[in-house]
Motif scaffolding. Structure first.
Motif, PDB file in Angstrom:
ATOM      1  N   THR A   1       0.824  -1.219   0.000  1.00 34.85           N
ATOM      2  CA  THR A   1       0.000   0.000   0.000  1.00 34.85           C
ATOM      3  C   THR A   1       0.852   1.261   0.000  1.00 34.85           C
ATOM      4  N   LEU A   2       2.168   1.089   0.005  1.00 32.17           N
ATOM      5  CA  LEU A   2       3.097   2.226   0.047  1.00 32.17           C
ATOM      6  C   LEU A   2       3.973   2.208  -1.201  1.00 32.17           C
ATOM      7  N   PRO A   3       3.459   2.673  -2.334  1.00 34.34           N
ATOM      8  CA  PRO A   3       4.240   2.603  -3.560  1.00 34.34           C
ATOM      9  C   PRO A   3       5.535   3.412  -3.521  1.00 34.34           C
ATOM     10  N   ASP A   4       5.643   4.339  -2.570  1.00 37.37           N
ATOM     11  CA  ASP A   4       6.872   5.126  -2.462  1.00 37.37           C
ATOM     12  C   ASP A   4       7.815   4.588  -1.378  1.00 37.37           C
ATOM     13  N   ALA A   5       7.552   3.376  -0.903  1.00 33.16           N
ATOM     14  CA  ALA A   5       8.442   2.755   0.090  1.00 33.16           C
ATOM     15  C   ALA A   5       9.801   2.485  -0.563  1.00 33.16           C
ATOM     16  N   LYS A   6      10.797   2.324   0.256  1.00 26.39           N
ATOM     17  CA  LYS A   6      12.139   2.045  -0.259  1.00 26.39           C
ATOM     18  C   LYS A   6      12.109   0.736  -1.054  1.00 26.39           C
ATOM     19  N   PRO A   7      12.562   0.762  -2.306  1.00 23.63           N
ATOM     20  CA  PRO A   7      12.546  -0.452  -3.124  1.00 23.63           C
ATOM     21  C   PRO A   7      13.319  -1.605  -2.485  1.00 23.63           C
ATOM     22  N   GLY A   8      14.437  -1.299  -1.854  1.00 24.87           N
ATOM     23  CA  GLY A   8      15.222  -2.355  -1.217  1.00 24.87           C
ATOM     24  C   GLY A   8      14.468  -3.037  -0.096  1.00 24.87           C
ATOM     25  N   LEU A   9      13.720  -2.266   0.673  1.00 30.16           N
ATOM     26  CA  LEU A   9      12.937  -2.836   1.770  1.00 30.16           C
ATOM     27  C   LEU A   9      11.825  -3.723   1.226  1.00 30.16           C
ATOM     28  N   ALA A  10      11.123  -3.241   0.223  1.00 34.82           N
ATOM     29  CA  ALA A  10      10.032  -4.025  -0.355  1.00 34.82           C
ATOM     30  C   ALA A  10      10.561  -5.338  -0.934  1.00 34.82           C
ATOM     31  N   ARG A  11      11.633  -5.241  -1.698  1.00 36.97           N
ATOM     32  CA  ARG A  11      12.202  -6.429  -2.354  1.00 36.97           C
ATOM     33  C   ARG A  11      12.739  -7.425  -1.324  1.00 36.97           C
ATOM     34  N   SER A  12      13.478  -6.933  -0.344  1.00 36.18           N
ATOM     35  CA  SER A  12      14.089  -7.847   0.633  1.00 36.18           C
ATOM     36  C   SER A  12      13.050  -8.480   1.551  1.00 36.18           C
ATOM     37  N   THR A  13      11.989  -7.734   1.858  1.00 34.33           N
ATOM     38  CA  THR A  13      10.939  -8.297   2.706  1.00 34.33           C
ATOM     39  C   THR A  13      10.188  -9.399   1.971  1.00 34.33           C
ATOM     40  N   ARG A  14       9.841  -9.120   0.717  1.00 35.82           N
ATOM     41  CA  ARG A  14       9.132 -10.142  -0.071  1.00 35.82           C
ATOM     42  C   ARG A  14      10.026 -11.359  -0.262  1.00 35.82           C
ATOM     43  N   GLN A  15      11.313 -11.148  -0.505  1.00 38.20           N
ATOM     44  CA  GLN A  15      12.232 -12.274  -0.681  1.00 38.20           C
ATOM     45  C   GLN A  15      12.386 -13.068   0.613  1.00 38.20           C
ATOM     46  N   ALA A  16      12.416 -12.390   1.748  1.00 38.25           N
ATOM     47  CA  ALA A  16      12.497 -13.098   3.032  1.00 38.25           C
ATOM     48  C   ALA A  16      11.277 -13.990   3.223  1.00 38.25           C
ATOM     49  N   LEU A  17      10.113 -13.503   2.816  1.00 36.78           N
ATOM     50  CA  LEU A  17       8.896 -14.310   2.923  1.00 36.78           C
ATOM     51  C   LEU A  17       8.973 -15.514   1.990  1.00 36.78           C
ATOM     52  N   LEU A  18       9.417 -15.306   0.759  1.00 39.31           N
ATOM     53  CA  LEU A  18       9.545 -16.423  -0.182  1.00 39.31           C
ATOM     54  C   LEU A  18      10.579 -17.437   0.303  1.00 39.31           C
ATOM     55  N   ASP A  19      11.676 -16.958   0.879  1.00 38.30           N
ATOM     56  CA  ASP A  19      12.697 -17.859   1.428  1.00 38.30           C
ATOM     57  C   ASP A  19      12.131 -18.668   2.589  1.00 38.30           C
ATOM     58  N   LEU A  20      11.335 -18.016   3.427  1.00 37.33           N
ATOM     59  CA  LEU A  20      10.700 -18.716   4.546  1.00 37.33           C
ATOM     60  C   LEU A  20       9.812 -19.836   4.020  1.00 37.33           C
ATOM     61  N   TYR A  21       8.972 -19.507   3.027  1.00 32.22           N
ATOM     62  CA  TYR A  21       8.077 -20.526   2.469  1.00 32.22           C
ATOM     63  C   TYR A  21       8.865 -21.685   1.859  1.00 32.22           C
TER      64      TYR A  21
END
Length: 91
Positions: free
Chosen positions: A45-65
């Motif tokens: 919901t925050l399109p202006d969030a830091k790209p690195g944070l968005a990418r690393s958070t999503r990747q952490a979730l995918l790695d967890l799964y």
């Protein structure tokens, strides 16, 4: 800090992401999933969030799964993981 987190912006997403990663490292997968999903949902919901944070958070979730599925295969969890294959708007 509590006041900034209460506003629920990128700071909260970052806190949730860090907490989720710590829980994942401790093997507390269900709790980690909840925090990382909450962080990803907030970042979506925050399109202006830091790209690195968005990418690393999503990747952490995918790695967890991926790690969780390797240890305990579950089709329902795989379906939840599929939801996060698409990059977040901030990425």
């Amino acid at each position: 800090i509590e006041e900034r987190l209460a506003r629920g912006g990128a700071e909260l997403a970052q806190a949730l992401s860090l907490h989720g990663r710590a829980l994942a490292a401790l093997g507390r997968r269900a709790e980690a999933e909840a925090r990382l999903v909450a962080a990803c949902e907030r970042l979506a919901t925050l399109p202006d969030a830091k790209p690195g944070l968005a990418r690393s958070t999503r990747q952490a979730l995918l790695d967890l799964y991926a790690a969780w599925d390797a240890a305990e295969p579950d089709p329902a969890r795989a379906a939840r993981a599929a939801r996060w294959q698409t990059p977040l708007p901030a990425e």
